[in-house]
Design a protein around this motif. Sequence first.
Motif, PDB file in Angstrom:
ATOM      1  N   MET A   1       1.534  -3.457  15.034  1.00 62.75           N
ATOM      2  CA  MET A   1       0.111  -3.450  14.730  1.00 62.75           C
ATOM      3  C   MET A   1      -0.715  -3.781  15.958  1.00 62.75           C
ATOM      4  O   MET A   1      -1.758  -3.182  16.185  1.00 62.75           O
ATOM      5  CB  MET A   1      -0.110  -4.477  13.640  1.00 62.75           C
TER       6      MET A   1
ATOM      7  N   VAL B   1       1.578  -7.265   5.128  1.00 62.95           N
ATOM      8  CA  VAL B   1       0.896  -7.634   3.886  1.00 62.95           C
ATOM      9  C   VAL B   1       1.915  -7.829   2.762  1.00 62.95           C
ATOM     10  O   VAL B   1       1.805  -8.765   1.968  1.00 62.95           O
ATOM     11  CB  VAL B   1      -0.151  -6.568   3.510  1.00 62.95           C
TER      12      VAL B   1
ATOM     13  N   ILE C   1      -9.357  -3.258  17.003  1.00 59.38           N
ATOM     14  CA  ILE C   1      -9.798  -4.091  18.122  1.00 59.38           C
ATOM     15  C   ILE C   1      -8.963  -3.772  19.352  1.00 59.38           C
ATOM     16  O   ILE C   1      -9.485  -3.609  20.454  1.00 59.38           O
ATOM     17  CB  ILE C   1      -9.677  -5.584  17.756  1.00 59.38           C
ATOM     18  N   MET C   2      -7.650  -3.667  19.160  1.00 62.09           N
ATOM     19  CA  MET C   2      -6.799  -3.365  20.303  1.00 62.09           C
ATOM     20  C   MET C   2      -7.052  -1.961  20.817  1.00 62.09           C
ATOM     21  O   MET C   2      -6.950  -1.691  22.014  1.00 62.09           O
ATOM     22  CB  MET C   2      -5.322  -3.531  19.929  1.00 62.09           C
ATOM     23  N   PHE C   3      -7.374  -1.053  19.920  1.00 59.95           N
ATOM     24  CA  PHE C   3      -7.641   0.338  20.318  1.00 59.95           C
ATOM     25  C   PHE C   3      -8.850   0.376  21.249  1.00 59.95           C
ATOM     26  O   PHE C   3      -8.785   0.898  22.361  1.00 59.95           O
ATOM     27  CB  PHE C   3      -7.869   1.176  19.063  1.00 59.95           C
TER      28      PHE C   3
ATOM     29  N   GLY D   1      -9.993  -2.208  22.602  1.00 63.16           N
ATOM     30  CA  GLY D   1      -9.689  -3.186  23.638  1.00 63.16           C
ATOM     31  C   GLY D   1      -9.148  -2.554  24.900  1.00 63.16           C
ATOM     32  O   GLY D   1      -9.465  -3.006  26.003  1.00 63.16           O
TER      33      GLY D   1
ATOM     34  N   GLY E   1      -6.677 -10.548  15.970  1.00 68.01           N
ATOM     35  CA  GLY E   1      -6.960  -9.339  16.747  1.00 68.01           C
ATOM     36  C   GLY E   1      -7.759  -9.659  17.996  1.00 68.01           C
ATOM     37  O   GLY E   1      -7.430  -9.196  19.092  1.00 68.01           O
TER      38      GLY E   1
ATOM     39  N   GLY F   1      -4.794  -6.508   4.472  1.00 65.74           N
ATOM     40  CA  GLY F   1      -4.463  -5.207   5.046  1.00 65.74           C
ATOM     41  C   GLY F   1      -5.604  -4.669   5.880  1.00 65.74           C
ATOM     42  O   GLY F   1      -5.404  -4.133   6.966  1.00 65.74           O
TER      43      GLY F   1
ATOM     44  N   PRO G   1      -1.839   0.392  19.169  1.00 70.39           N
ATOM     45  CA  PRO G   1      -3.150   0.991  19.456  1.00 70.39           C
ATOM     46  C   PRO G   1      -3.447   1.094  20.943  1.00 70.39           C
ATOM     47  O   PRO G   1      -4.178   1.991  21.356  1.00 70.39           O
ATOM     48  CB  PRO G   1      -4.140   0.051  18.768  1.00 70.39           C
TER      49      PRO G   1
ATOM     50  N   PHE H   1       0.844  -1.198   0.000  1.00 65.33           N
ATOM     51  CA  PHE H   1       0.000   0.000   0.000  1.00 65.33           C
ATOM     52  C   PHE H   1       0.881   1.251   0.000  1.00 65.33           C
ATOM     53  O   PHE H   1       1.128   1.842   1.050  1.00 65.33           O
ATOM     54  CB  PHE H   1      -0.919   0.002   1.229  1.00 65.33           C
TER      55      PHE H   1
ATOM     56  N   LEU I   1      -6.572  -9.378  22.059  1.00 67.32           N
ATOM     57  CA  LEU I   1      -7.347  -8.655  23.068  1.00 67.32           C
ATOM     58  C   LEU I   1      -7.556  -9.542  24.291  1.00 67.32           C
ATOM     59  O   LEU I   1      -7.457  -9.083  25.431  1.00 67.32           O
ATOM     60  CB  LEU I   1      -8.683  -8.211  22.472  1.00 67.32           C
TER      61      LEU I   1
ATOM     62  N   TRP J   1      -7.923  -6.425   7.397  1.00 64.17           N
ATOM     63  CA  TRP J   1      -8.053  -7.180   8.648  1.00 64.17           C
ATOM     64  C   TRP J   1      -6.998  -6.756   9.648  1.00 64.17           C
ATOM     65  O   TRP J   1      -7.246  -6.699  10.851  1.00 64.17           O
ATOM     66  CB  TRP J   1      -7.992  -8.686   8.395  1.00 64.17           C
ATOM     67  N   LEU J   2      -5.796  -6.454   9.160  1.00 64.88           N
ATOM     68  CA  LEU J   2      -4.765  -5.981  10.083  1.00 64.88           C
ATOM     69  C   LEU J   2      -5.175  -4.638  10.671  1.00 64.88           C
ATOM     70  O   LEU J   2      -5.011  -4.383  11.860  1.00 64.88           O
ATOM     71  CB  LEU J   2      -3.422  -5.859   9.361  1.00 64.88           C
ATOM     72  N   PHE J   3      -5.728  -3.783   9.815  1.00 65.88           N
ATOM     73  CA  PHE J   3      -6.189  -2.492  10.316  1.00 65.88           C
ATOM     74  C   PHE J   3      -7.274  -2.695  11.372  1.00 65.88           C
ATOM     75  O   PHE J   3      -7.289  -2.032  12.403  1.00 65.88           O
ATOM     76  CB  PHE J   3      -6.711  -1.638   9.159  1.00 65.88           C
ATOM     77  N   LEU J   4      -8.161  -3.655  11.117  1.00 68.55           N
ATOM     78  CA  LEU J   4      -9.228  -3.900  12.080  1.00 68.55           C
ATOM     79  C   LEU J   4      -8.674  -4.508  13.364  1.00 68.55           C
ATOM     80  O   LEU J   4      -9.156  -4.203  14.462  1.00 68.55           O
ATOM     81  CB  LEU J   4     -10.303  -4.811  11.483  1.00 68.55           C
ATOM     82  N   ALA J   5      -7.643  -5.358  13.247  1.00 73.26           N
ATOM     83  CA  ALA J   5      -7.007  -5.882  14.456  1.00 73.26           C
ATOM     84  C   ALA J   5      -6.488  -4.721  15.295  1.00 73.26           C
ATOM     85  O   ALA J   5      -6.616  -4.709  16.523  1.00 73.26           O
ATOM     86  CB  ALA J   5      -5.865  -6.818  14.085  1.00 73.26           C
ATOM     87  N   GLN J   6      -5.938  -3.746  14.619  1.00 71.56           N
ATOM     88  CA  GLN J   6      -5.466  -2.546  15.292  1.00 71.56           C
ATOM     89  C   GLN J   6      -6.618  -1.843  15.993  1.00 71.56           C
ATOM     90  O   GLN J   6      -6.519  -1.437  17.158  1.00 71.56           O
ATOM     91  CB  GLN J   6      -4.808  -1.672  14.217  1.00 71.56           C
TER      92      GLN J   6
END
Lengths: 548, 105, 229
Positions: free
Chosen positions: A217, A187, C42-44, C46, B74, C33, A221, A118, B78, C35-40
Motif C-alpha cells: 500500500m 482491513v 498520498i504516496m502517489f 508524494g 500516509g 479501507g 504508488p 471488500f 511521505l 484511509w488506506l486508499f488515501l495513504a496510497q
Amino acid sequence: MAVVADRQIIHETEIRPRHYLNVNHSFWSWFFTTDHKRIAMLYLGTITVFFLMGGVFALLFRLELMTPEGDLFQADTYNRFFTLHGVLMIFFFLVPSIPATLGNFLLPIMVGCRDLAFPKVNLASYWIFVFAGMFGVGMLASGGVDTGWTFYAPLSTHYSNTSVFMAAMAAFFAGFASILTGVNFIVTVHKMRAPGLTWFRLPLFVWAQYATGIIMMLGTPVIAITLFLVALERVWGVGIFDPAHGGDPVLFQHMFWFYSHPAVYIMILPGFGVISEVIACFSRNKIFGYHFIAFSSLAIAVLGFFVWGHHMFIAGQSVYTGVVFSLITMLVAVPSAIKVFNWTATFYGGNVTLESPMLYAIGFMGLFTVGGLTGLFLAAMGMDVPLHDTYFVVAHFHYVMVGGMVMAFMAGLHFWWPKMTGRMYPEFIAKFNAVIVFLGFNATFFPQFILGWLGMPRRYHAYPEEWQVLNVMSTAGATILGFGFTLAIAYFIWSLFYGERAGNNPWGAKGLEWTIESPPTTHNFHHIPTVTEDPYNYTGREEVNVQQ
Amino acid sequence: MSVAHHVPAKNYVINFFVLMILMIATVVAARFDFGGANLPIALAIAITKTACIVLFFMNVRYGSPLVRVFAAGGFFWLCIMLAFTLSDYLLFTNVMGSPTTVAIP
Amino acid sequence: MSSNSVPEIGPSTPYFAGHFEDVDQKIESDILGMWLFLAQEIMFFGGLFTAYSVYRHAYPDIFQLGADQLNYLMGAGNTMFLLISSLTMAMTVYYTQHGQFRKQLLCFLATMIFGSLFLVVKYFEYKEKWDHGLVPGLNWDPHTVDFAAANLTSPPENLKLYFILYFTMTGLHALHMVIGIGIGIAIFINMLLWKKYGPNRYMAVEMFGFYWHFVDIVWVFLFPLIYLI
Ligand SMILES: [Cu+2]
C-alpha cells in the motif's frame, strides 16, 4: 447468515458436496466472482502463464551464455530477453505470487470470516492485473524492452527505442492490482477476525500477509508515479529526469528504489509466512518464538523502507546518506535472522517428517540463508563497489527470490493444494521433484556467485573464455530447474482430475483452514467459529496420526 | 450504529471559515518577502489547513484510535521518503549548480 | 450477527453486504479501507512532491521565476472554490445522516458545481499558458518570460522543468477532480431518483466525501508551493 443457513439446507439434501468450485460452472460466475477463493484460483492460473513466459526467456538467454561468443542472439535480442524475464517475473509473478493466490485463498479462512472485507475490490484487483497483463502482452508483441527491469533513466526515457511505454504501463497497472490486494488484507485482518481470534492467536501466515500489505500500500504508488513520469517523457519527449533541462537521473533511482527495495520484501515476506506454517506442521511442534516471528515481519516491512539507497552506492549518491543506508540495511538482516533461528529451533523437540512441503521449506531455509548472508556483502559500501552489477548480485537476489520465494510458493502450494482443490498430488513424485528443484537451483546460481566474484558483469551476452565452464554449469542447472517446474505443473494439473481425494485435514495440521471442507464451500464456514486456543497447538514428540 | 457521529453542523461552518482565513493568510504572506522564512510559513499554513480538513471535515477527530493511526500513517510515510531523498541532495556536493550546504572533504 | 432476517436494501434499514457480521463492522472497514486508499494516494502524489522538493532545492531562482508566470489570483479563487465545495460535501454527509433529503441534494449539487467551476478556471489557466508558449513538449516558446530581469544563476532552459512539474502536478490533481465529478454524478442520480442514501445507508456518500476532501488537501499544498513561493 440467514442466507447462508438456507443454502446449507440445500447442500445437505444433495449427494455430491457443493463447494466453491462446483457451485456454478458458468463462465460469468467466474468472470464476476467475488469469492476470494475463486479469485485466488484465477490469479494462480494467470501468474502461472506469466511464470512460464518469464521462464522461457530465462532459458533462452541461458542458452546464449553457453558459449563465450555472442553467437546465438544479437546483443539487442539478448537485452530484450533478460529484460522481459525480469519484468514478467517480478511484476507479474513474484509480487502477486503468494499474496494474490495463497493469501487471497487463505487469509479470510485463517481469520475466520466469509470473505475479504471488500470482495468487489478484490475482483477489481484481478481484472486490473489482467489489464496490466494485456500491456505486458502488448510489450511482447511490439518487440519487448531492453532497459533491464529497473527502467533506469535516461536509457528508458531517452535512448531506448523499444516499447518502454508498454512495459511501464504494464508495471503501473500491475502495481494498482497489488495495492488493492494490500488494502483488502490490512482491513480484513483488522476488522474481520472471528470472535476470540486475538492478534496473537493469528497464524504467522496472516502476520506476514499483513506486513506485506503495508508495503504494497505504501510503496507501490511511488513506482506508479515514477513509471508514469517515464511514460510521460516517452510520449511527449519532455521529462522530469532529463538532464538537458536540469533533471536528475539519480532522482529516478531514488523514486524507483523507494518502492523496489521494499518490493523485495513483498517478494519474500509472504514466503516467510508459508514457511512458518509448514515448519510448525511437519515438526508437529509449537512454533518457537511466535511473537518474535510475528514482530520481525512488521520490523522488516517498516525497516525495508529505510534502506533503498544500497542500490545507489555507486550511482552518485551522497556518501553520508550511503553510510546511513548501509547501516540500516545491515540492521534489516536481524529480523530475517530471527526468523531463521526460530524456525530451526522449532525442529527441536518436534517430530519432524519429510513430506514434500517440508522438503521445499527446508530447501528454503538453506537457500534463503545463503541469499540473505550474501546480501550483507552487498550492503557494505566498500564491498559493493567491486561487486555491483556483477553476477554476484544476480546470484544473491536469485537465492532470495527463487531460492526463497519460489521455494516457499512451492511449499505453500503443496501444503494447501489438497485444501484448495480437494485432491492429493502424487506425493512420491512431488518429493522427488523437490530434490530436483533444489539441485537444479543450486547448479544454476551457485556458479554465478563465483562468476561474479571473478568479475563477470551482468547483462552482457558475451564473456571471456575462461568463464565458460561455470556458465555451462549454470545453463545446465537452469535446464534441470525448468524441468522441475514443468513436472510440478504437470502433476498438479494431473491431480486435478485423477488425484486421490484429500480429506479435510490430510496433514493433521492445526488451523482454521483445516477445520472446514476440502475444497471449502463458498462461504467457508457453516458457522463463524469461536477461537479458544493458540495457534500451532501441536503436541511435539507425542504420537501423531498423520493420515485421517 | 455506534460509529454514527453527532457533530453539530455549525462545526463544519466554523471550520470552513478558519480555512478561508488561512487561505487569505497564505496569499498575503506570500506578497511579502520573509527571505528564508517564506517556505516554512507557507508550509506551516498548508499543514494547518490539512489538519483542519482531516480532523473536522473527515471526522478523524471523532474517529477511533485506529482510524487516527491510519490517517497519520500516509503522511508520515511521505515524510520518510522526503527526508531520505533530500538527505542525499542536501549532503551532496554541487552536481546541479545548486548552493551546497556541505562539501565533501 | 444478531438478526435472523435478510436485511432489505433501502433508506430505512441498515445496509451491509452478507459477508459482514454487522453494520458497525462494515462502517469501520469502509473507513479504514478508505484511509488506506488515501495513504496510497498520498504516496502517489508524494513522488511528485519529492521531485518538486529536489528541484526546488537545486534551482530556487527558476522556481521563483516560474511562480511569477502564474496567476496567483486564479489559484486563490480556485482554492476558495475547493474549500466551499469541501464544506458543502461535509454538509451533504451531515444531511444524509440526518435524513434531510432536500438539503442533502442541494449541498451535493453545490459540491459538484464548485468542483466544476474549479475545472473551468483551470481550463482558462492552461489556455493562458498555451498562449504564452509555456507548455513543455507541445508548445514551448517562452516569449513572455523576461529572463534577463530575473537575474538567474541556473540555466534558463530549466524553466521547462518547472512547467513540467506544474502541468504534471496540477494535471493529475485535475484528473482526480474529473474522476470525482464523474463518480459524484452517479451518486447524485442515485440521490435524486431513488433517495438511495439516508441515515441507514450513508457510507457511499461519506467515502466519496473522504475522496473529495483528500483532493482538496492536495490542492492546499499545490497552491502555495506552485503559485506563491
Ligand atoms: Cu535492496
